[in-house]
Design a protein around this motif. Structure first.
Motif, PDB file in Angstrom:
ATOM      1  N   UNK A  18       0.802  -1.223   0.000  1.00 42.74           N
ATOM      2  CA  UNK A  18       0.000   0.000   0.000  1.00 42.74           C
ATOM      3  C   UNK A  18       0.841   1.281   0.000  1.00 42.74           C
ATOM      4  N   UNK A  19       2.125   1.172   0.339  1.00 42.76           N
ATOM      5  CA  UNK A  19       2.965   2.377   0.419  1.00 42.76           C
ATOM      6  C   UNK A  19       4.122   2.364  -0.561  1.00 42.76           C
ATOM      7  N   UNK A  20       4.286   1.281  -1.298  1.00 42.91           N
ATOM      8  CA  UNK A  20       5.393   1.189  -2.253  1.00 42.91           C
ATOM      9  C   UNK A  20       5.320   2.322  -3.268  1.00 42.91           C
ATOM     10  N   UNK A  21       6.472   2.932  -3.501  1.00 42.92           N
ATOM     11  CA  UNK A  21       6.528   4.042  -4.443  1.00 42.92           C
ATOM     12  C   UNK A  21       6.161   5.383  -3.840  1.00 42.92           C
ATOM     13  N   UNK A  22       5.643   5.390  -2.625  1.00 41.79           N
ATOM     14  CA  UNK A  22       5.258   6.664  -1.974  1.00 41.79           C
ATOM     15  C   UNK A  22       6.067   6.917  -0.708  1.00 41.79           C
ATOM     16  N   UNK A  23       6.415   5.870   0.021  1.00 40.01           N
ATOM     17  CA  UNK A  23       7.150   5.999   1.291  1.00 40.01           C
ATOM     18  C   UNK A  23       8.576   5.490   1.115  1.00 40.01           C
ATOM     19  N   UNK A  24       9.486   6.102   1.864  1.00 40.81           N
ATOM     20  CA  UNK A  24      10.883   5.676   1.863  1.00 40.81           C
ATOM     21  C   UNK A  24      11.395   5.611   3.294  1.00 40.81           C
ATOM     22  N   UNK A  25      11.904   4.449   3.666  1.00 38.68           N
ATOM     23  CA  UNK A  25      12.489   4.284   5.002  1.00 38.68           C
ATOM     24  C   UNK A  25      14.002   4.436   4.890  1.00 38.68           C
ATOM     25  N   UNK A  53       2.990  11.908  -1.367  1.00 36.53           N
ATOM     26  CA  UNK A  53       1.689  11.624  -1.983  1.00 36.53           C
ATOM     27  C   UNK A  53       0.746  10.952  -0.978  1.00 36.53           C
ATOM     28  N   UNK A  54       0.626  11.557   0.164  1.00 40.30           N
ATOM     29  CA  UNK A  54      -0.196  10.977   1.225  1.00 40.30           C
ATOM     30  C   UNK A  54      -1.663  10.913   0.835  1.00 40.30           C
ATOM     31  N   UNK A  55      -2.317   9.877   1.330  1.00 42.94           N
ATOM     32  CA  UNK A  55      -3.735   9.640   1.054  1.00 42.94           C
ATOM     33  C   UNK A  55      -4.501   9.591   2.374  1.00 42.94           C
ATOM     34  N   UNK A  56      -5.804   9.862   2.343  1.00 43.65           N
ATOM     35  CA  UNK A  56      -6.590   9.792   3.591  1.00 43.65           C
ATOM     36  C   UNK A  56      -6.470   8.425   4.281  1.00 43.65           C
ATOM     37  N   UNK A  57      -6.316   7.371   3.519  1.00 44.09           N
ATOM     38  CA  UNK A  57      -6.192   6.042   4.127  1.00 44.09           C
ATOM     39  C   UNK A  57      -4.855   5.821   4.831  1.00 44.09           C
ATOM     40  N   UNK A  58      -3.933   6.765   4.717  1.00 44.38           N
ATOM     41  CA  UNK A  58      -2.689   6.703   5.484  1.00 44.38           C
ATOM     42  C   UNK A  58      -2.862   7.236   6.906  1.00 44.38           C
ATOM     43  N   UNK A  59      -4.027   7.768   7.197  1.00 40.42           N
ATOM     44  CA  UNK A  59      -4.291   8.289   8.540  1.00 40.42           C
ATOM     45  C   UNK A  59      -4.175   7.178   9.571  1.00 40.42           C
TER      46      UNK A  59
END
Length: 113
Positions: free
Chosen positions: A62-69, A84-90
């Motif tokens: 669900x976070x690939x390509x948007x989040x980086x650790x 590129x945060x989405x409401x479902x990341x809340x």
């Protein structure tokens, strides 16, 4: 026992970015995997991303390509760059040392639509 302190959570609009930080009280993270997890209201805690001592990274689909650790062992700090945060990341985001019971207290991320 190591203490983990997260910071960086806040309210952000959809499409925005945030960077979370997790500071460890000791250098225990240096030989360990660090992980970010999240828990939304009414849902189970889920893995977001991990980074091994060798910097191998694993991401939830669900976070690939948007989040980086990432990690900076010299600062005893792990990071989670969220784009590129989405409401479902809340959710409340937690960091974890290794795969035991060393967790931070969490930091709240709220993404408005």
């Amino acid at each position: 026992q190591v203490q983990l302190v997260e910071s960086g959570g806040t309210l952000v609009q959809a499409g925005g970015s945030l960077r979370l930080s997790c500071v460890a009280s000791t250098n225990a993270m240096r030989g360990n995997t660090m992980g970010w997890y999240r828990q939304a209201p009414g849902k189970q805690r889920e893995l977001v991303a991990t980074i091994s001592a060798a910097a191998d990274r694993v991401y939830a689909n669900s976070v690939k390509g948007r989040f980086t650790i990432s990690r900076d062992n010299s600062k005893n700090t792990a990071y989670l760059q969220m784009d590129n945060l989405k409401p479902e990341d809340t959710a409340t985001y937690y960091c974890r040392l290794g795969f035991g019971n060393d967790w931070g207290q969490g930091t709240q991320v709220t993404v408005s639509s």
